[in-house]
Design a protein around this motif. Structure first.
Motif, short mmCIF file in Angstrom:
data_model
loop_
_atom_site.label_atom_id
_atom_site.label_comp_id
_atom_site.label_asym_id
_atom_site.label_seq_id
_atom_site.Cartn_x
_atom_site.Cartn_y
_atom_site.Cartn_z
N ILE A 15 0.83 -1.20 0.00
CA ILE A 15 0.00 0.00 0.00
C ILE A 15 0.87 1.26 0.00
O ILE A 15 0.59 2.21 -0.73
CB ILE A 15 -0.99 -0.03 1.18
N ASP A 16 1.95 1.26 0.79
CA ASP A 16 2.86 2.42 0.79
C ASP A 16 3.50 2.61 -0.58
O ASP A 16 3.58 3.73 -1.09
CB ASP A 16 3.95 2.25 1.85
N SER A 17 3.96 1.52 -1.18
CA SER A 17 4.59 1.59 -2.51
C SER A 17 3.60 2.07 -3.55
O SER A 17 3.94 2.88 -4.41
CB SER A 17 5.14 0.22 -2.92
N GLU A 59 -6.19 -4.92 1.50
CA GLU A 59 -5.60 -5.95 2.38
C GLU A 59 -6.28 -7.29 2.17
O GLU A 59 -5.62 -8.33 2.15
CB GLU A 59 -5.69 -5.50 3.84
N LYS A 60 -7.59 -7.29 2.00
CA LYS A 60 -8.31 -8.55 1.76
C LYS A 60 -7.87 -9.17 0.43
O LYS A 60 -7.68 -10.39 0.34
CB LYS A 60 -9.82 -8.31 1.76
N ALA A 61 -7.69 -8.35 -0.59
CA ALA A 61 -7.22 -8.85 -1.89
C ALA A 61 -5.82 -9.47 -1.74
O ALA A 61 -5.53 -10.51 -2.33
CB ALA A 61 -7.20 -7.74 -2.92
N LEU A 67 -2.54 -16.77 -0.80
CA LEU A 67 -2.69 -18.22 -0.90
C LEU A 67 -1.91 -18.78 -2.09
O LEU A 67 -1.45 -19.91 -2.06
CB LEU A 67 -4.17 -18.59 -1.04
N PHE A 68 -1.76 -17.98 -3.13
CA PHE A 68 -1.14 -18.44 -4.36
C PHE A 68 0.29 -17.92 -4.55
O PHE A 68 1.06 -18.53 -5.29
CB PHE A 68 -1.99 -18.01 -5.56
N ILE A 69 0.63 -16.81 -3.92
CA ILE A 69 1.94 -16.20 -4.20
C ILE A 69 2.96 -16.36 -3.08
O ILE A 69 4.13 -16.12 -3.29
CB ILE A 69 1.80 -14.70 -4.57
N CYS A 70 2.51 -16.76 -1.89
CA CYS A 70 3.44 -16.95 -0.77
C CYS A 70 3.71 -18.43 -0.57
O CYS A 70 2.85 -19.27 -0.86
CB CYS A 70 2.84 -16.40 0.52
#
Length: 147
Positions: A15-17, A59-61, A67-70
């Motif tokens: 979010i900061d970026s 944040e929810k997104a 689930l898929f990227i970590c």
């Protein structure tokens, strides 16, 4: 560090970026349209307020995408993720999107936000027709995210 802490750090960094990146896009837009300098203050304020208002949805997104990227320990390979996303972005067919006054297309390496043709938008944005985000813009976001 717990997975939950890593994920919270990822959300904050994202979010900061995104906020810094949007300000940079507005600055670039104004450098090409000097008459927009006064309006840029309001555009930046609107972007900042929008990110604050939509923080929970963003944040929810990220939670859903995690689930898929970590991996199972909450780590993410951001270089691989951005490279894969850029490849998909360049290869996807142009697809229209829109909700309310936000209309545009995404695909073939460009996101175009069509600006309404009315006196208020013409006053704020001039006769630009659309705001474009390109692969180079997304690479800048990747660099902000990686620092």
């Amino acid at each position: 560090m717990e997975v939950r802490d890593k994920l919270m750090g990822l959300k904050d960094k994202a979010i900061d970026s995104l906020g810094l990146w949007i300000e940079g896009r507005i600055d670039d837009f104004v450098s090409q349209n000097p008459g927009m300098k006064v309006a840029s203050v309001y555009m930046k304020r609107g972007a900042k307020n929008y990110l604050a208002r939509e923080r929970g949805r963003i944040e929810k997104a990220i939670d859903n995408a995690a689930l898929f990227i970590c991996d199972e320990e909450g780590n993410i390979d951001s270089d691989m993720l951005f490279n894969d996303m850029l490849t998909m972005f360049k290869e996807m067919e142009e697809t229209p999107f829109g909700k309310g006054i936000i209309q545009g297309t995404i695909g073939k390496g460009v996101v175009r936000f069509k600006l309404p043709d009315n006196p208020i938008f013409n006053l704020l944005f001039g006769n630009t027709g659309a705001i474009k985000i390109t692969e180079a813009d997304l690479i800048e976001l990747k660099e902000l995210f990686s620092t």
